[in-house]
Write a protein that holds these residues in place. Structure first.
Motif, PDB file in Angstrom:
ATOM      1  N   ARG A  98       0.820  -1.210   0.000  1.00  0.00           N
ATOM      2  CA  ARG A  98       0.000   0.000   0.000  1.00  0.00           C
ATOM      3  C   ARG A  98       0.850   1.254   0.000  1.00  0.00           C
ATOM      4  O   ARG A  98       0.537   2.236  -0.689  1.00  0.00           O
ATOM      5  N   LEU A  99       1.926   1.247   0.783  1.00  0.00           N
ATOM      6  CA  LEU A  99       2.800   2.424   0.819  1.00  0.00           C
ATOM      7  C   LEU A  99       3.511   2.626  -0.514  1.00  0.00           C
ATOM      8  O   LEU A  99       3.687   3.759  -0.970  1.00  0.00           O
ATOM      9  N   LEU A 100       3.923   1.532  -1.138  1.00  0.00           N
ATOM     10  CA  LEU A 100       4.578   1.650  -2.444  1.00  0.00           C
ATOM     11  C   LEU A 100       3.605   2.168  -3.506  1.00  0.00           C
ATOM     12  O   LEU A 100       3.988   2.895  -4.419  1.00  0.00           O
ATOM     13  N   GLU A 101       2.339   1.794  -3.368  1.00  0.00           N
ATOM     14  CA  GLU A 101       1.333   2.219  -4.340  1.00  0.00           C
ATOM     15  C   GLU A 101       0.900   3.668  -4.136  1.00  0.00           C
ATOM     16  O   GLU A 101       0.559   4.355  -5.102  1.00  0.00           O
ATOM     17  N   THR A 102       0.896   4.144  -2.898  1.00  0.00           N
ATOM     18  CA  THR A 102       0.208   5.401  -2.604  1.00  0.00           C
ATOM     19  C   THR A 102       1.096   6.487  -2.012  1.00  0.00           C
ATOM     20  O   THR A 102       0.598   7.559  -1.674  1.00  0.00           O
ATOM     21  N   SER A 103       2.389   6.216  -1.827  1.00  0.00           N
ATOM     22  CA  SER A 103       3.264   7.223  -1.242  1.00  0.00           C
ATOM     23  C   SER A 103       4.551   7.332  -2.046  1.00  0.00           C
ATOM     24  O   SER A 103       4.805   6.528  -2.946  1.00  0.00           O
ATOM     25  N   ASP A 104       5.353   8.330  -1.696  1.00  0.00           N
ATOM     26  CA  ASP A 104       6.652   8.510  -2.338  1.00  0.00           C
ATOM     27  C   ASP A 104       7.799   8.137  -1.405  1.00  0.00           C
ATOM     28  O   ASP A 104       8.945   8.519  -1.639  1.00  0.00           O
ATOM     29  N   TYR A 105       7.513   7.413  -0.344  1.00  0.00           N
ATOM     30  CA  TYR A 105       8.565   6.973   0.557  1.00  0.00           C
ATOM     31  C   TYR A 105       9.564   6.103  -0.200  1.00  0.00           C
ATOM     32  O   TYR A 105       9.189   5.313  -1.071  1.00  0.00           O
ATOM     33  N   SER A 106      10.820   6.214   0.168  1.00  0.00           N
ATOM     34  CA  SER A 106      11.829   5.316  -0.400  1.00  0.00           C
ATOM     35  C   SER A 106      11.597   3.910   0.128  1.00  0.00           C
ATOM     36  O   SER A 106      10.871   3.698   1.114  1.00  0.00           O
ATOM     37  N   VAL A 107      12.221   2.934  -0.516  1.00  0.00           N
ATOM     38  CA  VAL A 107      12.076   1.551  -0.064  1.00  0.00           C
ATOM     39  C   VAL A 107      12.588   1.398   1.359  1.00  0.00           C
ATOM     40  O   VAL A 107      12.001   0.685   2.180  1.00  0.00           O
ATOM     41  N   ASP A 108      13.674   2.102   1.696  1.00  0.00           N
ATOM     42  CA  ASP A 108      14.189   2.047   3.058  1.00  0.00           C
ATOM     43  C   ASP A 108      13.160   2.582   4.046  1.00  0.00           C
ATOM     44  O   ASP A 108      12.952   2.004   5.127  1.00  0.00           O
ATOM     45  N   GLU A 109      12.498   3.683   3.683  1.00  0.00           N
ATOM     46  CA  GLU A 109      11.493   4.261   4.576  1.00  0.00           C
ATOM     47  C   GLU A 109      10.279   3.343   4.692  1.00  0.00           C
ATOM     48  O   GLU A 109       9.706   3.187   5.776  1.00  0.00           O
ATOM     49  N   VAL A 110       9.891   2.722   3.591  1.00  0.00           N
ATOM     50  CA  VAL A 110       8.768   1.788   3.624  1.00  0.00           C
ATOM     51  C   VAL A 110       9.076   0.632   4.567  1.00  0.00           C
ATOM     52  O   VAL A 110       8.226   0.211   5.357  1.00  0.00           O
TER      53      VAL A 110
END
Length: 397
Positions: free
Chosen positions: A291-303
């Motif tokens: 969900r975070l990868l689909e809906t946010s711009d957080y880096s993979v590390d932040e996710v």
């Protein structure tokens, strides 16, 4: 990833009895079964396509109970054969069962047991797995069914090792598939096993479907636990876990919150959901990462940090095992399919949702980052060097 199950001696394929023929396929129909699933084996095994290089099967359509058989849309079917015809078949297919809560006719179960004892290959498509389980043919075996019914299958038949992520499972003389179109995947696999890749490829071209589909049911799984858990004391612990996925905790933490020993907690959780708690927790973290990868711009590390993984490496490993893709590749593919203007709000504060996974023995490590999301209870047979792995399919050598 493709999984190969080494058949245990007690489940090894039996020699086909003299009166049965390998090329004869019996399809067992019941009233109330959906027409799509029922039509799949009829189309695959019942049409002569020898002109396209597909070896011919002989089809027997058998009624599993007194007719007429009513199906989707109120249609009535009349099967030309009865249960007695199954005695000639080398393969028996149960394409669907009308209700996961009602028992199949005992006469049909007896016919399936006799067929299996005499060496016939038994196949359950979608909810047909419930018929095989009721006959005792899935005891101690890996199996799959439609993801929506997998928790019920696991709970009702605890000796069956249910994996709702697979498109199909081939355990030698007993095979099961996921819902609807996955029945085509399994039928193509049967043709491939009997006659090779070329024959299966020719049939796939005639059906206008891929010869092998990558991936499993993972992307389609609903994100909810069975309704039965709502009134159980464990529901509070589950709700807490979903609200705190961004924190680092393990199953021991959940057991302590439930005031149970780890062993008791594992047993109670598994009985309610059909899933080991460690597997469930890992899956919720991966779903939240999706969900975070689909809906946010957080880096993979932040996710990774926001989903409770100890490191991005742990996220990448579990993400790839469950979805067959790296987090970065998943995000890129998702955004390529979805217009930029359709992006959803940041779900940072949204609690993770849940869904069940199959029962299995939890790994020794207690932290989700070190666990394997699914382990079959059978000994895995190593793939030959250079062999292509196909996600969503498990088969015996």
């Amino acid at each position: 990833m493709s999984h190969d199950s080494a058949a245990a001696p007690e489940t090894a394929a039996r020699k086909l009895s003299g009166r049965r023929r390998k090329e004869i396929v019996a399809v067992l129909l019941f009233s109330g079964g959906p027409i799509f699933e029922s039509s799949i084996p009829l189309s695959v095994f019942g049409i002569d396509r020898q002109d396209a290089g597909v070896p011919r099967y002989r089809l027997l359509v058998c009624a599993g109970e007194e007719g007429p058989l009513r199906t989707t849309g109120g249609l009535e079917l009349t099967a030309p054969q009865g249960l007695e015809a199954i005695s000639r078949a080398g393969t028996v297919v149960v394409p669907a069962w009308r209700s996961i809560t009602s028992p199949p006719p005992e006469e049909a179960l007896d016919a399936l047991r006799r067929a299996h004892e005499e060496g016939a290959r038994i196949v359950g498509l979608c909810t047909g797995a419930f018929v095989l389980a009721a006959a005792g043919l899935l005891d101690g075996r890996p199996a799959t069914t439609h993801w929506m019914y997998a928790p019920t299958l696991a709970k009702r038949y605890p000796s069956v090792h249910v994996d709702p992520r697979e498109l199909f499972v081939d355990d030698g003389d007993v095979l099961t598939s996921a819902g609807t179109a996955a029945g085509i995947d399994l039928c193509l696999h049967i043709v491939r096993s009997d006659h090779g890749n070329e024959a299966a490829g020719a049939l796939a071209r005639r059906l206008v479907v891929p010869p092998r589909r990558s991936g499993g049911q993972e992307r389609y799984l609903d994100r909810s636990l069975p309704e039965e858990i709502g009134a159980d004391p464990l529901a509070e612990v589950v709700a807490w876990a979903l609200e705190h996925l961004h924190e680092q905790f393990d199953v021991e933490t959940l057991a302590a919150r439930a005031y149970m020993s780890r062993r008791t907690f594992d047993r109670r959780f598994r009985s309610l959901t059909g899933s080991a708690p460690l597997q469930w927790l890992i899956t919720q973290r991966v779903l939240q990462a999706q969900r975070l990868l689909e809906t946010s711009d957080y880096s993979v590390d932040e996710v990774a940090g926001r989903c409770g993984f100890r490191s991005p490496v742990a996220l990448r490993g579990h993400f790839r095992r469950q979805l067959g893709s790296s987090p970065a590749a998943y995000r890129a593919a998702y955004r390529a399919r979805r217009p930029q203007g359709d992006r959803q709000p940041d779900p940072d504060t949204t609690a993770g949702a849940s869904r069940p996974l199959p029962p299995s023995d939890p790994p020794a490590a207690l932290t989700p980052e070190n666990a394997v999301p699914f382990q079959t209870r059978r000994t895995a047979t190593p793939m030959p060097a250079g062999a292509a792995s196909v996600p969503g399919q498990r088969s015996a050598p």
